[in-house]
Design an enzyme around this catalytic site. Structure first.
Site, PDB file in Angstrom:
ATOM      1  N   GLU A 161      -6.668 -36.876 -24.499  1.00 49.37           N
ATOM      2  CA  GLU A 161      -6.270 -35.837 -23.544  1.00 49.37           C
ATOM      3  C   GLU A 161      -7.174 -34.600 -23.524  1.00 49.37           C
ATOM      4  O   GLU A 161      -6.767 -33.505 -23.946  1.00 49.37           O
ATOM      5  CB  GLU A 161      -4.821 -35.423 -23.799  1.00 49.37           C
ATOM      6  CG  GLU A 161      -3.849 -36.560 -23.591  1.00 49.37           C
ATOM      7  CD  GLU A 161      -2.392 -36.111 -23.536  1.00 49.37           C
ATOM      8  OE1 GLU A 161      -2.126 -34.927 -23.775  1.00 49.37           O
ATOM      9  OE2 GLU A 161      -1.534 -36.947 -23.240  1.00 49.37           O
ATOM     10  N   GLU A 356      -0.177 -43.922 -23.952  1.00 55.11           N
ATOM     11  CA  GLU A 356       1.059 -43.237 -24.353  1.00 55.11           C
ATOM     12  C   GLU A 356       2.039 -43.258 -23.199  1.00 55.11           C
ATOM     13  O   GLU A 356       1.652 -43.069 -22.048  1.00 55.11           O
ATOM     14  CB  GLU A 356       0.819 -41.749 -24.684  1.00 55.11           C
ATOM     15  CG  GLU A 356       0.117 -41.480 -25.968  1.00 55.11           C
ATOM     16  CD  GLU A 356      -0.090 -39.977 -26.213  1.00 55.11           C
ATOM     17  OE1 GLU A 356       0.661 -39.153 -25.655  1.00 55.11           O
ATOM     18  OE2 GLU A 356      -1.022 -39.645 -26.952  1.00 55.11           O
TER      19      GLU A 356
HETATM   20  C1  GAL Z   1       0.751 -36.113 -25.266  1.00 54.85           C
HETATM   21  C2  GAL Z   1       0.057 -36.028 -26.593  1.00 54.85           C
HETATM   22  C3  GAL Z   1       0.889 -36.454 -27.751  1.00 54.85           C
HETATM   23  C4  GAL Z   1       2.350 -36.132 -27.623  1.00 54.85           C
HETATM   24  C5  GAL Z   1       2.887 -36.425 -26.238  1.00 54.85           C
HETATM   25  C6  GAL Z   1       4.291 -35.947 -25.943  1.00 54.85           C
HETATM   26  O1  GAL Z   1       0.293 -35.098 -24.439  1.00 54.85           O
HETATM   27  O2  GAL Z   1      -1.107 -36.792 -26.607  1.00 54.85           O
HETATM   28  O3  GAL Z   1       0.310 -35.948 -28.903  1.00 54.85           O
HETATM   29  O4  GAL Z   1       2.694 -34.943 -28.125  1.00 54.85           O
HETATM   30  O5  GAL Z   1       2.082 -35.889 -25.246  1.00 54.85           O
HETATM   31  O6  GAL Z   1       4.284 -34.633 -25.505  1.00 54.85           O
END
Ligand code: GAL
Length: 450
Positions: A161, A356
Site C-alpha cells: 500500500e 487483503e
Molecule cells: C490495510 C493494511 C493492513 C490492515 C488493513 C485493515 O490498509 O495493509 O495493514 O491494517 O488495511 O485496515
C-alpha cells in the site's frame, strides 16, 4: 468454485502482530516512535506486545494449518534484520527462517512482504523516501532477506500500500511518520518508492530463481450501481484510473500502477503535475517497470456511482443505516471484488491476487465462551461470491483474508478487530471466531456454497 491451484491465504504484518519490539537487537521503527506520541493512536495502545507472534509463532502456524490455507502472507520487519549501522542482525533473521521452516513443515507457502510500513526510524531520520539513497538502502535490505531466506521463500511482495505510506503518512498525516510533504516532495517520494520497488524486483529475480513477485497497492474502486449499463461501467473505469492534481492524488491507483505495469506515468500526470514532478529518466522507468508476475491488490470497500440525466458520473450516497464495519471507511460493497479486479485486469493484463480483504467488527467473547461474528461471515461470503463471478472474465489466482488474528490496527489501535481469531489482550489468549470455521469450510469447498 475456484480451481485447485487457487491460493487461499491469510495476511498479517510485522508491526501489527509481532510484539517483542525491544528484543534481539530490533531497532525502532517509525511506528514505535509515532505510537509514543500522545494522541496519535486512538486508544493509546501500541505494538509492544500486540499478538505476541514473535514468541508464539509456532501456535500461529498450527492455527494456519488447521485453517487449511496454502499460503501465509506476512511481512519481514526491516528493523529486526538490519541494525542502525546498516549491518545484518542475525538474531532477527533467525526468527524469519524459523517461521518459514515451521510453515513449510505444514505445507504452507510463505509469501513475504518486504515493506509493510515499519521503516527503521534511523532511515526516516535521513529523509526516508525523500532521500534518493533510499533505493540503495532498500536494495541492501532486499539482498539480505532474499539470501537469508533462500530455499524457503519463493513468493515476494515488495511494498504494501504505497498509498497509505505516502498519503496517510505524509499528507493526511494520520499514520507514521506523520510529517507533511509539499506536493513537490510527495511526487519525489512517490518516484523514489517506485524505484525501491523496481530495485527489489531486480534483486529478487537475481537471488531467487522461480520466484513470483508483485507489489500490493490498495484502492477503492468506482463501482457501477447498475450492472447492465455499459456507459456507466466505462465511466467508472475511467474514474478509477484517473490521475489529476487534486486532493488525495497520492491515494490513487494509476500514479503508482501505470509506471509499474505500463512503463510510464499516465499522460495526464505530465500535464497535471508540470513544474512539480521530479526529473524522470528512461532508466528510472525501466527500473520501475521490471516485469512482475501478479497484480496484487488490497480491497475492502468501494464507492457506487450512477449517471445523471446528462450522463455525468455522480457518486451515490450510502443510505442511512448502510451496512458497514466499525471503522469509518469500511462500507460493505461486495461488487468491489468484481469491478476492482476486472478493471485492473483489463488495464494491466496480468493475473490478479487479492492480497487483503476483511472486516472490522465489535467482536466480544459471548456467554458461551465463543466469539460469534455473523457480520464478518456474511461479508466474506458476499465478497467471495463476487470474486468467483469475476473469475469467469478475468484471471484471478488467489485471495488473502485480512487478518489471521486481531492486531494493532495502526492509528485505530488494538480496539479495532479484523481477525479470524480473537485476541484477549488481557492475557494473550486466542479464541477462534465463527468466521475462522467459515473460512475453513470455504477453503475446503473451494468457494462459498450458496
Ligand atoms: C490495510 C493494511 C493492513 C490492515 C488493513 C485493515 O490498509 O495493509 O495493514 O491494517 O488495511 O485496515
Amino acid at each position: 468454485m475456484f480451481n485447485k491451484d487457487f491460493i487461499f491465504g491469510v495476511a498479517t504484518a510485522s508491526y501489527q502482530i509481532e510484539g517483542s519490539t525491544n528484543s534481539d537487537g530490533r531497532v525502532k521503527s517509525v511506528w514505535d516512535v509515532f505510537a509514543e506520541k500522545k494522541g496519535k493512536i486512538a486508544d493509546g495502545s501500541d505494538g509492544k506486545i500486540a499478538c505476541d507472534s514473535y514468541l508464539k509463532y509456532r501456535d500461529d502456524v498450527k492455527a494456519l494449518a488447521e485453517l487449511g490455507v496454502t499460503s501465509y502472507r506476512f511481512s519481514v520487519s526491516w528493523c529486526r534484520v538490519i541494525d542502525e549501522n546498516n549491518k545484518p542482525n542475525q538474531k532477527g533473521i533467525k526468527y524469519y527462517q524459523n517461521l518459514c521452516r515451521e510453515l513449510l513443515d505444514f505445507n504452507i507457502k510463505p509469501c513475504v512482504t518486504l515493506f509493510h510500513w515499519d521503516m527503521p526510524q534511523w532511515i526516516e531520520d535521513k529523509g526516508g523516501f525523500l532521500n534518493d539513497d533510499i533505493v540503495d538502502y532498500f536494495k541492501f535490505y532486499t539482498e539480505l532477506v532474499t539470501t537469508s531466506l533462500k530455499g524457503l521463500v519463493y513468493d515476494y511482495i515488495t511494498i504494501n500500500e504505497p498509498q497509505c505510506i505516502l498519503f496517510m503518512g505524509h499528507d493526511a498525516c494520520q499514520f507514521a511518520p506523520g510529517t507533511k510533504y509539499t506536493d513537490r516532495e510527495m511526487l519525489r517520494a512517490i518516484h523514489n518508492l517506485l524505484k525501491c520497488h523496481g530495485m527489489a524486483v531486480k534483486v529478487i529475480r537475481k537471488n531467487v530463481p522461480n520466484s513470483t513477485v508483485g507489489f500490493a497497492p490498495c484502492s477503492r474502486p468506482a463501482v457501477p450501481s447498475d450492472r447492465d449499463n455499459e456507459l456507466l461501467e466505462r465511466k467508472c473505469y475511467e474514474k478509477y484510473f484517473e490521475c489529476k492534481f487534486e486532493e488525495e492524488y497520492a491515494n490513487k491507483v494509476s500514479i503508482y500502477s501505470d509506471p509499474v505495469f505500463l512503463g510510464d506515468y499516465p499522460k495526464s500526470y505530465y500535464e497535471e503535475f508540470k513544474g512539480y514532478h521530479p526529473n524522470i529518466t528512461k532508466e528510472d522507468l525501466e527500473l520501475i517497470s521490471q516485469p512482475v508476475d501478479y497484480i496484487y491488490q488490497n480491497y475492502y470497500s468501494g464507492n457506487y456511482y450512477s449517471l445523471d440525466s446528462s450522463n455525468n458520473l455522480v457518486m451515490d450516497k450510502y443510505y442511512f443505516g448502510y451496512p458497514e464495519g466499525n471503522i469509518d471507511w469500511l462500507q460493505v460493497v461486495p461488487e468491489t471484488l468484481y469491478y476492482g479486479p476486472k478493471f485492473l485486469y483489463e488495464r494491466y493484463k496480468k493475473p490478479v491476487i487479492i492480497s487483503e480483504n476483511g472486516f472490522c467488527n465489535n467482536d466480544n467473547i459471548s456467554l458461551d465462551g465463543g466469539v460469534h461474528d455473523p457480520e464478518r461471515i456474511d461479508y466474506l461470503r458476499r465478497y467471495l461470491l463476487e470474486l468467483d463471478r469475476v473469475s469467469k472474465v478475468a484471471d484471478i489466482r488467489g485471495y488473502y483474508v485480512w487478518s489471521l488474528f486481531d492486531n494493532f490496527e495502526w492509528s485505530s489501535g488494538l480496539r479495532k478487530r479484523f481477525g479470524l481469531i480473537y485476541i484477549d489482550y488481557r492475557n494473550g489468549n486466542r479464541i477462534k471466531k465463527d468466521s475462522f470455521y467459515e473460512y475453513k469450510n470455504i477453503i475446503k469447498n473451494r468457494g462459498v456454497k450458496w
